[in-house]
Design a protein around this motif. Sequence first.
Motif, mmCIF file in Angstrom:
data_model
loop_
_atom_site.group_PDB
_atom_site.id
_atom_site.type_symbol
_atom_site.label_atom_id
_atom_site.label_comp_id
_atom_site.label_asym_id
_atom_site.label_seq_id
_atom_site.Cartn_x
_atom_site.Cartn_y
_atom_site.Cartn_z
ATOM 1 N N PHE A 1 17.221 -39.001 -20.707
ATOM 2 C CA PHE A 1 17.242 -39.002 -19.080
ATOM 3 C C PHE A 1 17.049 -40.481 -19.002
ATOM 4 C CE2 PHE A 1 17.280 -34.315 -19.689
ATOM 5 C CZ PHE A 1 18.532 -34.222 -20.061
ATOM 6 N N SER A 2 17.599 -41.197 -18.811
ATOM 7 C CA SER A 2 16.629 -42.992 -18.333
ATOM 8 C C SER A 2 16.226 -43.315 -17.658
ATOM 9 C CB SER A 2 17.235 -43.697 -19.024
ATOM 10 O OG SER A 2 18.863 -43.461 -17.983
ATOM 11 N N TRP A 3 16.402 -42.154 -16.809
ATOM 12 C CA TRP A 3 15.478 -42.135 -15.007
ATOM 13 C C TRP A 3 14.308 -41.587 -15.273
ATOM 14 C CZ3 TRP A 3 13.583 -37.592 -13.286
ATOM 15 C CH2 TRP A 3 14.007 -36.282 -14.109
ATOM 16 N N ILE A 4 13.681 -41.420 -16.286
ATOM 17 C CA ILE A 4 12.414 -41.093 -16.605
ATOM 18 C C ILE A 4 11.991 -41.980 -17.114
ATOM 19 C CG2 ILE A 4 10.645 -39.685 -18.758
ATOM 20 C CD1 ILE A 4 12.522 -37.779 -18.834
ATOM 21 N N LEU A 5 11.839 -43.273 -17.216
ATOM 22 C CA LEU A 5 12.025 -44.266 -17.381
ATOM 23 C C LEU A 5 11.162 -45.577 -16.650
ATOM 24 C CD1 LEU A 5 13.982 -46.390 -20.266
ATOM 25 C CD2 LEU A 5 11.585 -45.056 -20.540
ATOM 26 N N LYS A 6 11.775 -44.351 -15.042
ATOM 27 C CA LYS A 6 11.698 -45.186 -13.844
ATOM 28 C C LYS A 6 9.846 -45.031 -13.310
ATOM 29 C CE LYS A 6 15.503 -47.047 -12.754
ATOM 30 N NZ LYS A 6 16.581 -46.885 -14.147
ATOM 31 N N ILE A 7 9.807 -43.521 -13.940
ATOM 32 C CA ILE A 7 8.484 -43.016 -13.268
ATOM 33 C C ILE A 7 7.543 -42.805 -14.272
ATOM 34 C CG2 ILE A 7 9.809 -41.418 -11.797
ATOM 35 C CD1 ILE A 7 9.406 -39.269 -13.457
ATOM 36 N N ALA B 1 14.122 -50.118 -27.368
ATOM 37 C CA ALA B 1 14.701 -49.405 -27.967
ATOM 38 C C ALA B 1 15.182 -48.286 -27.366
ATOM 39 C CB ALA B 1 13.203 -48.940 -28.518
ATOM 40 N N VAL B 2 15.276 -47.285 -26.216
ATOM 41 C CA VAL B 2 15.849 -46.434 -25.422
ATOM 42 C C VAL B 2 17.472 -47.014 -25.146
ATOM 43 C CG1 VAL B 2 15.626 -44.393 -23.807
ATOM 44 C CG2 VAL B 2 13.565 -44.964 -24.811
ATOM 45 N N GLU B 3 17.151 -47.890 -24.635
ATOM 46 C CA GLU B 3 18.670 -48.384 -24.364
ATOM 47 C C GLU B 3 19.150 -49.243 -25.364
ATOM 48 O OE1 GLU B 3 20.216 -48.717 -21.338
ATOM 49 O OE2 GLU B 3 18.416 -48.204 -20.767
ATOM 50 N N LYS B 4 19.065 -48.757 -26.370
ATOM 51 C CA LYS B 4 19.836 -48.748 -27.018
ATOM 52 C C LYS B 4 20.796 -48.194 -28.041
ATOM 53 C CE LYS B 4 18.212 -53.730 -29.181
ATOM 54 N NZ LYS B 4 16.997 -53.662 -30.435
ATOM 55 N N LEU B 5 20.012 -47.055 -27.657
ATOM 56 C CA LEU B 5 20.319 -45.661 -28.170
ATOM 57 C C LEU B 5 21.283 -44.833 -27.155
ATOM 58 C CD1 LEU B 5 16.958 -43.958 -29.350
ATOM 59 C CD2 LEU B 5 18.682 -44.268 -30.427
ATOM 60 N N LYS B 6 21.901 -45.470 -26.690
ATOM 61 C CA LYS B 6 23.565 -45.021 -25.866
ATOM 62 C C LYS B 6 24.530 -44.772 -26.807
ATOM 63 C CE LYS B 6 20.962 -46.241 -21.554
ATOM 64 N NZ LYS B 6 20.995 -45.491 -20.802
ATOM 65 N N ASN B 7 24.265 -45.322 -27.673
ATOM 66 C CA ASN B 7 25.289 -45.925 -28.556
ATOM 67 C C ASN B 7 25.028 -43.947 -29.097
ATOM 68 O OD1 ASN B 7 26.900 -45.391 -31.126
ATOM 69 N ND2 ASN B 7 26.903 -47.442 -31.421
#
Length: 152
Positions: free
Chosen positions: A57-63, A73-79
């Motif tokens: 849940f990448s939106w957690i990174l916004k909060i 690093a988290v963005e790379k894990l979309k694969n």
Amino acid sequence: MGFVEELKSGNFSLYGQYWSLLSGVLLIVLGAVTLIAHVVYSILAIVFGAICFVIEFSWILKICPTSPWFDRAVEKLKNHWLRFAFYLVFAAVMWSSLAKGGGVLAIGAATITVAAACYLVAAIKNQASKSIGFLSPTSVARAGGNSYMGMV
């Protein structure tokens, strides 16, 4: 798309997200329960559980305040392949807790193994990455925090 439709979709990235969510909850709870008996594996379980939430849940990174390195690093894990490998490593560490008597932590290891398997199948089938309907950024924003899990 609702829960039942997502289960019928045949998209293993959705299944992987559901299993990862379940794994995150179980790893945090079981890590807390076994904290006194198995300190190292319990702390690892809690950390792995939290990372599962952040990955899925990448939106957690916004909060949550994080470093730019962590965000990349988290963005790379979309694969799917990378998520499979990442969760497989988590599972191997949790399975190794059995050697030290961390029996109940095997439940978290089993669920994260299933999440890894789902991402493996999604990668092999070259399926598109989709987000769980009730926890996608648009559903969370639309709900405005006033509904339970995006359901009004």
